[in-house]
Design an enzyme around this catalytic site. Sequence first.
Site, short mmCIF file in Angstrom:
data_model
loop_
_atom_site.label_atom_id
_atom_site.label_comp_id
_atom_site.label_asym_id
_atom_site.label_seq_id
_atom_site.Cartn_x
_atom_site.Cartn_y
_atom_site.Cartn_z
CE LYS A 89 -4.18 -2.14 1.60
NZ LYS A 89 -3.70 -3.52 1.74
C1 LIG Z 1 -4.29 -4.63 1.15
C2 LIG Z 1 -3.50 -5.88 1.01
C3 LIG Z 1 -3.88 -6.91 0.11
C4 LIG Z 1 -5.13 -6.84 -0.72
O1 LIG Z 1 -5.07 -5.87 -1.73
P1 LIG Z 1 -6.39 -5.35 -2.44
O2 LIG Z 1 -5.96 -4.18 -3.24
O3 LIG Z 1 -7.34 -4.96 -1.34
O4 LIG Z 1 -6.92 -6.47 -3.28
C5 LIG Z 1 -3.05 -8.02 0.02
N1 LIG Z 1 -1.95 -8.14 0.77
C6 LIG Z 1 -1.58 -7.19 1.66
C7 LIG Z 1 -0.36 -7.41 2.48
C8 LIG Z 1 -2.32 -6.03 1.81
O5 LIG Z 1 -1.95 -5.09 2.69
#
Ligand SMILES: *Cc1c(COP(=O)(O)O)cnc(C)c1O
Length: 491
Positions: free
Chosen positions: A128
């Site tokens: 993120k």
């Molecule tokens: C947020 C997240 C996901 C999922 O991603 P999306 O964009 O919500 O599909 C997968 N792995 C980790 C470690 C995350 O923080």
Amino acid sequence: MLYLSTRGHTDRRHFCEILLEGLAPDGGLYLPERYPQVDSITLAKWRGLPYHALAFEILSLYIDDIPPADLRAICRKTYTEEVFGTPAIVPLKKLEGPSTSSGRTAAGSGQTAVYLEALSNGPTLAFKDMAMQLLGNLFEYELARRGEELNILGATSGDTGSAAEYAMRGKKGVRVFMTSPRGRMSPFQQAQMFSLQDANIHNIAIEGVFDDCQDIVKAVSNDLAFKREYRIGTVNSINWARLVAQVVYYFAGYFQATDPSTGSGQADKVSFAVPSGNFGNICAGHVARMMGLPIAQLVLATNENDVLDEFFRTGVYRVRASADTHETSSPSMDISKASNFERFVFDLLERDAGKLNQLFGEALSRDGRFDLSGDAAFENIRTRYGFISGKSTHGDRLATIRDTWERFGTMIDTHTADGLKVARQFVQPGVPMVVLETALPIKFAATIVEALGREPDRPAKFAGIEALPKRVTVLPADVERVKAFVAAQCG
Ligand SMILES: *Cc1c(COP(=O)(O)O)cnc(C)c1O
């Protein structure tokens, strides 16, 4: 480039007009009017660009209301080795497949290459950061230009909240109010967030569970007078700027996996496997593919919360109740519905906003489900859009973490393990498979210990963070108390 809503609202907006917004006024999600097309000549030109320059090239196709020199400066300041740990920003690591550099063939010779693409070397060790770090700089830029302030209110059970705080810390014009369920995040995650001493970051530990935090954020957002007076905004994954920032690493992954000197030089297409929850990450892959990036398959991996896997296998999209949402060892994928999914369905339905309204506006609120299995569009999912899906369980995660450690000496986190497990089911001969690494194992240490009997390595900059002084306010699960807290900080 103008943006429209998936629900058919007639206004068209520019990028900076939707930057600070969540949903469109009609409750839809914003998408560009069309996907800019990238041909092989452009791809050849972009190959070898540093990450920040590649980001500028891609973003400038979508942003026409920031002067190019400013946008270039924002990209350069965001994607640095200092913040992301390596000059490549998102380096690939080959797990298996033919070795090209030495001429000898490695173990598993003749196999198709499988890579991990590291998206989790940013400040909070999860993917993120890739988008949120850019968002922080875009927010600061746009708020300064408008002479405005923004108070970001959010709810987190871990990754999103810390990524938002590390992106917004010290930024002018922005305050962050992040609620989290008291005592429910891992000690590492709590330390990451609560040790921030920046004056514009406010941690609020709510006496309750994650749903209480979300309910509070919703209630505040529905109080339009309060929202306007205190300029409340969000940074959740439906934000288009976050999504478009993520498109860049699909291009960067493709260039590395097809690099004649290090990758599988002869391949002309690449597949990506994506550990998925709210469909934000893989939706960026869909956008990259729509732009013309040669992606063979987009492999969607879920954990036990398989609402998306069910859709891609059967055509039935069935939102789960909270009681049917499992708490798993890949918690950032524990979702009951996928907030970005509407964007893909809009494209799948040839951008028919009327039909989309029937599904997301009507059927979902009436029945909690819709069924596209009989729709001609459903046939296109694999063929035209390249999507395929699979599911991974706690046992699969443990086995994949163990196998990856034993065979390759590489420690992966639980979410990445879901991606790798499902990726292996769909490897096609001669098409490199790039698995997106979405977090580092240190964030989910308990499961690593369960799989390997040892603690994960901790990056040096996180040594001893649990002992740092904490800055957090504990409040009851009470909307009025949270509002009063926000108001007091703004006074
Ligand atoms: C947020 C997240 C996901 C999922 O991603 P999306 O964009 O919500 O599909 C997968 N792995 C980790 C470690 C995350 O923080």
